[in-house]
Scaffold this motif. Structure first.
Motif, mmCIF file in Angstrom:
data_model
loop_
_atom_site.group_PDB
_atom_site.id
_atom_site.type_symbol
_atom_site.label_atom_id
_atom_site.label_comp_id
_atom_site.label_asym_id
_atom_site.label_seq_id
_atom_site.Cartn_x
_atom_site.Cartn_y
_atom_site.Cartn_z
ATOM 1 N N ASP A 10 39.679 45.338 12.335
ATOM 2 C CA ASP A 10 38.688 44.343 12.472
ATOM 3 C C ASP A 10 37.323 44.786 12.244
ATOM 4 N N ALA A 11 36.474 44.093 11.365
ATOM 5 C CA ALA A 11 35.175 44.500 11.154
ATOM 6 C C ALA A 11 34.211 43.174 11.414
ATOM 7 N N GLU A 12 33.249 43.224 11.988
ATOM 8 C CA GLU A 12 32.435 42.324 12.434
ATOM 9 C C GLU A 12 31.602 41.445 11.244
ATOM 10 N N ALA A 13 31.486 42.607 9.901
ATOM 11 C CA ALA A 13 31.120 41.929 8.727
ATOM 12 C C ALA A 13 32.132 42.019 7.737
#
Length: 175
Positions: A79-82
C-alpha cells in the motif's frame, strides 16, 4: 545479562563517540513498548532472515542473489500513499501461483508485452456490468489469439480485414 532502565517509561540508549562527536546509535523507547530506533542502517549477513510477528508471519530474506518477502499467513498488502512502482532491470515481471508461472509482463524495446505463459490458456478481460461480473473480451490462445467480444465491437477509425491467398501460378498473379 539484564539491562534495565528502572525509571518508568525510560529509554535505553546506545551511544558512542564517532570522530569526536557523541552519536546515538540505538534507542529502545520504554514509553513505546521498547520500539527500537536505529540511527543508520541495519545490516544482516546473507541468508539471515528478518522475522516479524508472533508466528513469524512475515519473513524478509536475502541469500546473496535473490531477495524474498514471504507473507506466511494470509495476504500480503503493498500500500503506497502515492504510486506503486515495479522496476525490474531484467525487463520481466513474472506472475506465479504457488510457484507455477502463469503470466508475464515484459518490456520489449519499450513495447509492453502481456503474455499468458501456459500453453493454450486465454487472456480474459473482465469487468462489472450493473453489478454482474462479465468477461468483456477473451483472447483465445488455443486459436492463435482470436478475439472474442462479449458485446459489440465498436471502431472509431478504419477497420481493415486482411486475407491471404496462396498463388500457385503466374496466371493467378496477373489476374
Amino acid at each position: 545479562i539484564t539491562i534495565d532502565a528502572a525509571a518508568n517509561d525510560s529509554d535505553i540508549i546506545f551511544k558512542e563517540t564517532d570522530g569526536g562527536v557523541d552519536t546515538t546509535y540505538l534507542t529502545l523507547d520504554g514509553s513505546d513498548g521498547g520500539s527500537a530506533t536505529f540511527n543508520h542502517n541495519i545490516q544482516m549477513v546473507d541468508s539471515a532472515q528478518l522475522r516479524i510477528g508472533n508466528d513469524n508471519d512475515l519473513i524478509l530474506s536475502m541469500d546473496g542473489t535473490q531477495g524474498q518477502i514471504h507473507g506466511v499467513q494470509g495476504n500480503l498488502l503493498l500500500d503506497a500513499e502515492a504510486d506503486l512502482i515495479l522496476d525490474a532491470k531484467g525487463n520481466d515481471i513474472l506472475l506465479k501461483a504457488d510457484g507455477t508461472q502463469f503470466g508475464e509482463i515484459t518490456n520489449s524495446s519499450t513495447d509492453l508485452v502481456i503474455k499468458s505463459t501456459t500453453s493454450d490458456k486465454d487472456i480474459l478481460f473482465k469487468g462489472n456490468d450493473g453489478g454482474s461480473a462479465i468477461t468483456a473480451l477473451t483472447l483465445d490462445m488455443s486459436n492463435a489469439g482470436e478475439a472474442i467480444f462479449n458485446g459489440a465491437a465498436l471502431a472509431r477509425g478504419a477497420v481493415v480485414q486482411r486475407s491471404y491467398v496462396t498463388l500457385t501460378s503466374t496466371t493467378q498473379l496477373t489476374s
